[in-house]
Design a protein around this motif. Structure first.
Motif, PDB file in Angstrom:
ATOM      1  N   ALA A  32       0.914  -1.212  -0.027  1.00  0.00           N
ATOM      2  CA  ALA A  32      -0.012   0.121  -0.031  1.00  0.00           C
ATOM      3  C   ALA A  32       1.042   1.424   0.139  1.00  0.00           C
ATOM      4  O   ALA A  32       0.445   2.404  -0.520  1.00  0.00           O
ATOM      5  CB  ALA A  32      -0.930   0.098   1.101  1.00  0.00           C
ATOM      6  N   THR A  33       2.056   1.030   0.725  1.00  0.00           N
ATOM      7  CA  THR A  33       2.998   2.358   0.688  1.00  0.00           C
ATOM      8  C   THR A  33       3.800   2.510  -0.723  1.00  0.00           C
ATOM      9  O   THR A  33       4.711   3.316  -0.664  1.00  0.00           O
ATOM     10  CB  THR A  33       3.706   2.287   1.855  1.00  0.00           C
ATOM     11  OG1 THR A  33       4.461   1.286   2.092  1.00  0.00           O
ATOM     12  CG2 THR A  33       2.822   2.389   3.257  1.00  0.00           C
ATOM     13  N   ALA A  34       4.035   1.173  -1.285  1.00  0.00           N
ATOM     14  CA  ALA A  34       4.977   1.275  -2.338  1.00  0.00           C
ATOM     15  C   ALA A  34       4.961   2.306  -3.380  1.00  0.00           C
ATOM     16  O   ALA A  34       6.178   2.729  -3.876  1.00  0.00           O
ATOM     17  CB  ALA A  34       4.742   0.030  -3.128  1.00  0.00           C
ATOM     18  N   PRO A  35       3.719   3.041  -3.865  1.00  0.00           N
ATOM     19  CA  PRO A  35       3.886   3.997  -4.698  1.00  0.00           C
ATOM     20  C   PRO A  35       4.669   5.186  -4.623  1.00  0.00           C
ATOM     21  O   PRO A  35       5.280   5.916  -5.280  1.00  0.00           O
ATOM     22  CB  PRO A  35       2.393   4.475  -5.173  1.00  0.00           C
ATOM     23  CG  PRO A  35       1.613   3.169  -4.776  1.00  0.00           C
ATOM     24  CD  PRO A  35       2.438   2.582  -3.584  1.00  0.00           C
ATOM     25  N   GLN A  36       4.929   5.401  -3.169  1.00  0.00           N
ATOM     26  CA  GLN A  36       5.711   6.376  -2.728  1.00  0.00           C
ATOM     27  C   GLN A  36       7.395   6.307  -2.960  1.00  0.00           C
ATOM     28  O   GLN A  36       8.086   6.906  -2.959  1.00  0.00           O
ATOM     29  CB  GLN A  36       5.778   6.836  -1.104  1.00  0.00           C
ATOM     30  CG  GLN A  36       4.429   6.858  -0.890  1.00  0.00           C
ATOM     31  CD  GLN A  36       4.092   6.907   0.861  1.00  0.00           C
ATOM     32  OE1 GLN A  36       4.935   7.514   1.376  1.00  0.00           O
ATOM     33  NE2 GLN A  36       3.089   6.550   1.334  1.00  0.00           N
ATOM     34  N   PHE A  37       7.645   4.923  -3.169  1.00  0.00           N
ATOM     35  CA  PHE A  37       9.087   4.558  -3.473  1.00  0.00           C
ATOM     36  C   PHE A  37       9.239   3.959  -4.855  1.00  0.00           C
ATOM     37  O   PHE A  37      10.519   4.023  -5.234  1.00  0.00           O
ATOM     38  CB  PHE A  37       9.450   3.633  -2.392  1.00  0.00           C
ATOM     39  CG  PHE A  37       9.145   3.755  -1.021  1.00  0.00           C
ATOM     40  CD1 PHE A  37       9.885   4.696  -0.326  1.00  0.00           C
ATOM     41  CD2 PHE A  37       7.946   3.299  -0.318  1.00  0.00           C
ATOM     42  CE1 PHE A  37       9.538   5.174   0.939  1.00  0.00           C
ATOM     43  CE2 PHE A  37       7.546   3.631   1.202  1.00  0.00           C
ATOM     44  CZ  PHE A  37       8.430   4.499   1.662  1.00  0.00           C
ATOM     45  N   LEU A  38       8.360   3.513  -5.477  1.00  0.00           N
ATOM     46  CA  LEU A  38       8.724   2.951  -6.815  1.00  0.00           C
ATOM     47  C   LEU A  38       8.502   3.922  -7.892  1.00  0.00           C
ATOM     48  O   LEU A  38       7.932   4.869  -7.797  1.00  0.00           O
ATOM     49  CB  LEU A  38       7.375   1.802  -7.044  1.00  0.00           C
ATOM     50  CG  LEU A  38       7.421   0.570  -6.121  1.00  0.00           C
ATOM     51  CD1 LEU A  38       6.479  -0.427  -6.524  1.00  0.00           C
ATOM     52  CD2 LEU A  38       8.691  -0.084  -6.326  1.00  0.00           C
ATOM     53  N   SER A  39       9.072   3.474  -9.245  1.00  0.00           N
ATOM     54  CA  SER A  39       9.260   4.301 -10.406  1.00  0.00           C
ATOM     55  C   SER A  39       7.763   4.286 -11.004  1.00  0.00           C
ATOM     56  O   SER A  39       7.025   3.243 -10.546  1.00  0.00           O
ATOM     57  CB  SER A  39      10.034   4.115 -11.234  1.00  0.00           C
ATOM     58  OG  SER A  39      10.008   2.589 -11.852  1.00  0.00           O
ATOM     59  N   ALA A  40       7.364   5.092 -11.715  1.00  0.00           N
ATOM     60  CA  ALA A  40       6.239   5.020 -12.533  1.00  0.00           C
ATOM     61  C   ALA A  40       6.055   3.841 -13.128  1.00  0.00           C
ATOM     62  O   ALA A  40       4.751   3.139 -13.229  1.00  0.00           O
ATOM     63  CB  ALA A  40       5.909   6.150 -13.342  1.00  0.00           C
ATOM     64  N   GLY A  41       7.115   3.328 -13.850  1.00  0.00           N
ATOM     65  CA  GLY A  41       6.994   2.164 -14.545  1.00  0.00           C
ATOM     66  C   GLY A  41       6.819   0.882 -13.776  1.00  0.00           C
ATOM     67  O   GLY A  41       5.929  -0.012 -14.054  1.00  0.00           O
ATOM     68  N   ALA A  42       7.414   0.812 -12.481  1.00  0.00           N
ATOM     69  CA  ALA A  42       7.330  -0.127 -11.648  1.00  0.00           C
ATOM     70  C   ALA A  42       5.723  -0.399 -10.901  1.00  0.00           C
ATOM     71  O   ALA A  42       5.163  -1.435 -10.937  1.00  0.00           O
ATOM     72  CB  ALA A  42       8.378  -0.040 -10.627  1.00  0.00           C
ATOM     73  N   VAL A  43       5.294   0.963 -10.761  1.00  0.00           N
ATOM     74  CA  VAL A  43       3.694   1.004 -10.269  1.00  0.00           C
ATOM     75  C   VAL A  43       2.858   0.427 -11.208  1.00  0.00           C
ATOM     76  O   VAL A  43       2.084  -0.360 -10.999  1.00  0.00           O
ATOM     77  CB  VAL A  43       3.491   2.357  -9.740  1.00  0.00           C
ATOM     78  CG1 VAL A  43       2.007   2.623  -9.514  1.00  0.00           C
ATOM     79  CG2 VAL A  43       4.373   3.126  -8.782  1.00  0.00           C
ATOM     80  N   ASP A  44       2.959   0.794 -12.540  1.00  0.00           N
ATOM     81  CA  ASP A  44       2.172   0.105 -13.549  1.00  0.00           C
ATOM     82  C   ASP A  44       2.459  -1.468 -13.693  1.00  0.00           C
ATOM     83  O   ASP A  44       1.369  -2.028 -13.648  1.00  0.00           O
ATOM     84  CB  ASP A  44       2.654   0.875 -15.128  1.00  0.00           C
ATOM     85  CG  ASP A  44       2.230   2.030 -15.028  1.00  0.00           C
ATOM     86  OD1 ASP A  44       1.196   2.413 -14.518  1.00  0.00           O
ATOM     87  OD2 ASP A  44       2.848   2.771 -15.890  1.00  0.00           O
ATOM     88  N   ARG A  45       3.765  -1.907 -13.302  1.00  0.00           N
ATOM     89  CA  ARG A  45       3.712  -3.263 -13.491  1.00  0.00           C
ATOM     90  C   ARG A  45       3.256  -4.078 -12.324  1.00  0.00           C
ATOM     91  O   ARG A  45       2.494  -5.275 -12.432  1.00  0.00           O
ATOM     92  CB  ARG A  45       5.470  -3.890 -13.517  1.00  0.00           C
ATOM     93  CG  ARG A  45       5.921  -3.071 -14.786  1.00  0.00           C
ATOM     94  CD  ARG A  45       5.279  -3.847 -16.132  1.00  0.00           C
ATOM     95  NE  ARG A  45       5.383  -5.131 -15.876  1.00  0.00           N
ATOM     96  CZ  ARG A  45       4.504  -6.022 -16.376  1.00  0.00           C
ATOM     97  NH1 ARG A  45       3.460  -5.584 -17.192  1.00  0.00           N
ATOM     98  NH2 ARG A  45       4.752  -7.584 -16.415  1.00  0.00           N
ATOM     99  N   MET A  46       3.225  -3.528 -11.116  1.00  0.00           N
ATOM    100  CA  MET A  46       2.658  -3.952  -9.975  1.00  0.00           C
ATOM    101  C   MET A  46       1.022  -3.952 -10.205  1.00  0.00           C
ATOM    102  O   MET A  46       0.556  -4.955  -9.646  1.00  0.00           O
ATOM    103  CB  MET A  46       3.066  -3.313  -8.765  1.00  0.00           C
ATOM    104  CG  MET A  46       4.596  -3.315  -8.482  1.00  0.00           C
ATOM    105  SD  MET A  46       4.987  -4.995  -7.963  1.00  0.00           S
ATOM    106  CE  MET A  46       3.943  -5.451  -6.468  1.00  0.00           C
TER     107      MET A  46
END
Length: 356
Positions: A32-46
């Motif tokens: 749930a907190t991952a979007p604060q630390f991941l790149s835009a591409g990583a958020v899309d993949r997750m």
């Protein structure tokens, strides 16, 4: 006089499963907190991974636990996206339309189940594929969709890209968590025992009072609702809607692949299969047709050498159960031998080892 045989031990939750449950809560909180630390591409993949988990879990619920093998579940994936487009065009908030569309898909699936569940085995599987093909043609007739040209969920463009990406990520995570929790609770209760009894022997289940048709309909509608959410969420990530993409049988093929590789009829197997598929797609998705060839070859190899899939094989060899939904019967003195309510019983077995 020979000594009396020790009584079998019936167990469900174990220390390992309780630790696993705590780990799941921690993992979800971290995600749930991952979007604060991941790149835009990583958020899309997750976000894509969460959608894959939903698809695998819903098909596994229908086929792995309920014995209803379908090759036409793309009909609900496509309808989830289509109704979201329609609702947003009518003025509903685009994020709200994603979930309202899934509810509509669930409602539509109920009358569909009235005649589809009269079919069995191959007839049901092919019948669902025919329904998907017909629905695809009907959606093409909608002037808003413009045939195979398609349309877009343009109302999402009022949100900036970063906000839209994060909200969709959280919606996908919340949907996956909620659907897995609902499915887990359903399978652990008396309805879950009835579902697996129907899968093992429908006539025998009916003879002991199981409401066969009603139970199958519940599972059918739940799977349709979940896959409808997945379709709507996929639309939100891609914005564009083309019927030939969303009603493509490849979506059901992906579901089948994930479940076969992870372990059909096991709760953890669908999640593991989705993760394996996600990793293969991430690493080899850019190889074109060879990627699809590789998926097919992998599925064939698993069917031949690991018919119970990765998690099914782990359970069989090590007796590891992280999220058990059935009862296990363990015999003292032979701890590796157990009858597990999560997996289909052998055809020659007539005993049912679960409590309703």
């Amino acid at each position: 006089m020979s000594a009396a045989s020790p009584s079998p031990i019936i167990e469900r939750g174990t220390t390992t499963s309780r630790i696993a449950a705590i780990a799941v809560v921690i993992i979800i909180a971290l995600l749930a907190t991952a979007p604060q630390f991941l790149s835009a591409g990583a958020v899309d993949r997750m976000t894509a991974l969460f959608i894959y988990v939903i698809l695998a879990a819903m098909w596994n619920a229908l086929a792995g636990f309920g014995g209803l093998v379908s090759v036409g579940q793309q009909v609900f994936f496509g309808l989830g996206a289509y109704f979201a487009i329609r609702l947003a065009d009518a003025g509903l908030n685009p994020f709200a339309s994603l979930f309202v569309s899934a509810v509509i898909v669930g409602i539509v699936s109920w009358p569909l189940s009235l005649f589809m569940l009269r079919l069995r085995n191959g007839e049901f599987a092919i019948g669902m594929w025919v329904i998907a093909a017909l629905t695809h043609l009907l959606v093409n007739l909608d002037r808003l969709v413009q045939g195979e040209t398609g349309t877009s969920l343009i109302s999402l463009n009022v949100y900036d890209t970063g906000t839209r990406r994060t909200v969709i990520y959280w919606l996908a995570l919340a949907s996956m968590t909620a659907l897995l929790a609902i499915l887990f609770g359903l399978l652990r209760g008396s309805t879950g025992a009835a579902i697996r009894a129907i899968r093992d022997n429908e006539d025998a289940a009916a003879s002991v009072g199981v409401r066969v048709t009603g139970t199958k309909r519940l599972l059918f509608v739940l799977a349709a609702f979940g896959i409808g959410i997945a379709g709507a969420l996929w639309l939100a990530t891609s914005i564009t809607f083309q019927p030939k993409t969303y009603f493509n049988v490849q979506w059901t093929a992906y579901m089948i692949f994930m479940v076969l590789v992870g372990g059909i009829g096991t709760f953890e197997g669908a999640i593991l299969g989705a993760l394996v598929f996600f990793l293969i797609e991430t690493w080899f998705g850019g190889t074109g047709v060879w990627y699809l060839v590789g998926l097919g070859a992998t599925a064939v190899l698993f069917s031949l050498f690991l018919p119970r899939g990765l998690w099914g094989t782990i359970e069989e060899r090590f007796g590891l159960h992280l999220l058990p939904v059935g009862y296990r019967v363990r015999f003292p003195g032979n701890p590796t031998t157990a009858l597990d309510g999560d997996a289909p019983l052998p055809r020659q077995t007539t005993q049912h080892q679960e409590k309703a």
